[in-house]
Enzyme design. Structure first.
Site, PDB file in Angstrom:
ATOM      1  N   LYS A 112       0.847  -1.196   0.000  1.00 23.70           N
ATOM      2  CA  LYS A 112       0.000   0.000   0.000  1.00 23.70           C
ATOM      3  C   LYS A 112       0.888   1.254   0.000  1.00 23.70           C
ATOM      4  O   LYS A 112       2.009   1.217   0.510  1.00 23.70           O
ATOM      5  CB  LYS A 112      -0.969  -0.030   1.191  1.00 23.70           C
ATOM      6  CG  LYS A 112      -0.289  -0.157   2.574  1.00 23.70           C
ATOM      7  CD  LYS A 112       0.166   1.177   3.089  1.00 23.70           C
ATOM      8  CE  LYS A 112       1.042   1.030   4.304  1.00 23.70           C
ATOM      9  NZ  LYS A 112       1.807   2.269   4.559  1.00 23.70           N
ATOM     10  N   ARG A 163       9.793   9.057   1.074  1.00 20.80           N
ATOM     11  CA  ARG A 163       8.647   9.719   1.688  1.00 20.80           C
ATOM     12  C   ARG A 163       8.797  11.241   1.676  1.00 20.80           C
ATOM     13  O   ARG A 163       7.815  11.976   1.732  1.00 20.80           O
ATOM     14  CB  ARG A 163       8.423   9.203   3.113  1.00 20.80           C
ATOM     15  CG  ARG A 163       9.385   9.715   4.139  1.00 20.80           C
ATOM     16  CD  ARG A 163       9.005   9.279   5.558  1.00 20.80           C
ATOM     17  NE  ARG A 163       9.128   7.851   5.764  1.00 20.80           N
ATOM     18  CZ  ARG A 163       8.088   7.049   5.972  1.00 20.80           C
ATOM     19  NH1 ARG A 163       6.875   7.546   5.949  1.00 20.80           N
ATOM     20  NH2 ARG A 163       8.281   5.764   6.159  1.00 20.80           N
TER      21      ARG A 163
END
Length: 338
Positions: free
Chosen positions: A95, A163
Site C-alpha cells: 500500500k 517519503r
C-alpha cells in the site's frame, strides 16, 4: 500446483520483512528478486536463499514466477503493477497501490481483463486482532457502532528517503490505515471535512479529517510524519466501546468496555498472537486464494480499495485547496450524488 512461485520487487526493509514472513507460508516459494542494482539483488537473494536475482524488473517478470509482490517506493507502484498484470502475473502490491482512485480503477480494469489476481497489501485487515475486532463488532459486543477514532503519526527521520521526495505522502502512507478502518466499520462516508499541511512540491506532511455518516455517526482520524499522534484506536457503540492498543494497525491486544448501573464499568481483554512480522496471515490468504483460482480476496476487494481511495482523494483535495476555496466548496454529500 502445490506451491506458488513468488518474485519480490524491491529490496528495502518492507521487502525483507515480507520475504521472511513468506517462509512461514507452506504454499509459497520466493524464487526471484529484483533490484535496481545487481549487487543489491545478489545480497538480498543470498540472505534469503533465493535462486534467481535480477537488476531488471522486466526480466524477473519473464522468469519462472507466478506472482509478484511489489515493495518499491509507492510512486512506482502503479507502473510496476500494471506491467506485471499485462504480463499475466498475479500481483500483491504494497500500500498504497496507486496515487489516486483513477490509478486504482485502471489497475482493477487491467487485472480483470487479464484474468489475474490483484490486491493491495492492506495487512491490517488480515491480522488476527482485526478479524477478532470485526467478529466482536458484528456479534454486537458494543451494540451499534456510532464512532471510530484512529490516528497514525510519528516524526520520521528526514533521511532523504522517498517519503520526503515529490510524490511522498503521509496520507497515502499512514492515513490510509485510519481511513480503511473507518470504511471497514462504518462504510463509505457521505461527507468529509479535512485540513492539513502540504509542501510546495506537493508532499503532504500532516492532516486531520472527519468522515461523516448517516445519523450523525463519524470517524475522527489524523496522520502525520512530523510529530507523534496517539496511535491507539477506539470503536464506540450504543452498549460499550472497544480500545485497541497503540499501533492499532498491527496491535495484538484490544479491550471491550461495557458500563451499567450499578455494576459500573467492566473490561474484557483479548489478545491475538502475531505471526512473524505480522504479514503472514495476509500472505497465506493471498497465496491460497490464487492457488484456488480466485482473482480477488473477499477481505480486501478491488471495489473496497477504490472506495477508500475516493475518500483519500477528497481529503487531499481539501488540504491542497486554498482556504477560501475549501470554505466555498465543502465535500459533497455522496448520497445526494447517487
Amino acid at each position: 500446483m502445490s506451491a506458488l512461485r513468488w518474485g519480490v520487487a524491491g529490496t528495502g526493509g518492507i521487502s525483507r520483512q515480507i520475504t521472511a514472513d513468506f517462509a512461514l507460508v507452506a504454499e509459497a516459494d520466493v524464487v526471484a528478486v529484483s533490484s535496481r542494482a545487481q549487487a543489491t539483488a545478489d545480497a538480498f537473494a543470498d540472505d534469503f536463499d533465493i535462486p534467481e536475482r535480477f537488476d531488471d524488473y522486466s526480466r524477473m517478470l519473464d522468469s519462472d514466477i507466478d506472482a509478484v509482490y511489489i515493495g518499491t517506493p509507492h510512486v512506482t507502484h502503479f507502473g510496476l503493477a500494471r506491467q506485471a498484470l499485462l504480463r499475466g502475473r498475479h500481483v500483491l502490491c504494497e500500500k498504497p497501490i496507486g496515487l489516486n482512485a483513477a490509478e486504482v480503477r485502471e489497475l482493477a480494469a487491467v487485472a480483470r481483463s487479464s484474468g489475474v489476481f490483484l490486491m493491495e497489501a492492506m495487512w491490517m485487515k488480515f491480522s488476527p486482532l482485526h478479524r477478532l475486532l470485526k467478529t466482536l463488532v458484528d456479534d454486537g459486543a458494543i451494540g451499534e457502532v456510532r464512532s471510530v477514532r484512529a490516528a497514525f503519526g510519528a516524526p520520521f527521520p528526514k533521511d532523504g528517503s522517498s517519503r520526503w521526495k515529490p510524490g511522498g505522502s503521509t496520507l497515502l502512507d499512514q492515513g490510509i490505515y485510519p481511513v480503511t478502518l473507518g470504511h471497514e466499520l462504518l462504510g463509505e462516508p457521505l461527507r468529509i471535512e479535512a485540513s492539513g499541511t502540504v509542501r510546495e512540491d506537493g508532499v503532504d506532511l500532516r492532516q486531520a479529517y472527519t468522515l461523516h455518516y448517516p445519523d450523525a455517526r463519524f470517524l475522527q482520524g489524523a496522520s502525520s510524519m512530523e510529530e507523534f499522534l496517539d496511535q491507539s484506536a477506539s470503536v464506540s457503540g450504543t452498549e460499550g466501546w472497544i480500545t485497541i492498543d497503540s499501533g492499532f494497525w498491527y496491535a495484538s491486544q484490544l479491550a471491550v468496555h461495557r458500563f451499567s448501573m450499578p455494576a459500573g464499568e467492566t473490561v474484557t481483554e483479548h489478545e491475538a498472537q502475531r505471526q512473524g512480522h505480522g504479514y503472514t496471515p495476509m500472505l497465506r490468504e493471498t497465496t491460497q486464494a490464487i492457488l484456488r483460482g480466485e482473482v480477488e480476496h473477499p477481505l480486501h476487494t478491488l471495489d473496497a480499495t477504490v472506495r477508500v481511495f475516493d475518500t483519500l482523494d477528497e481529503i487531499r483535495r481539501q488540504i491542497t485547496a486554498p482556504t477560501t476555496e475549501r470554505a466555498a466548496e465543502p465535500s459533497p454529500d455522496r448520497k445526494a450524488l447517487t
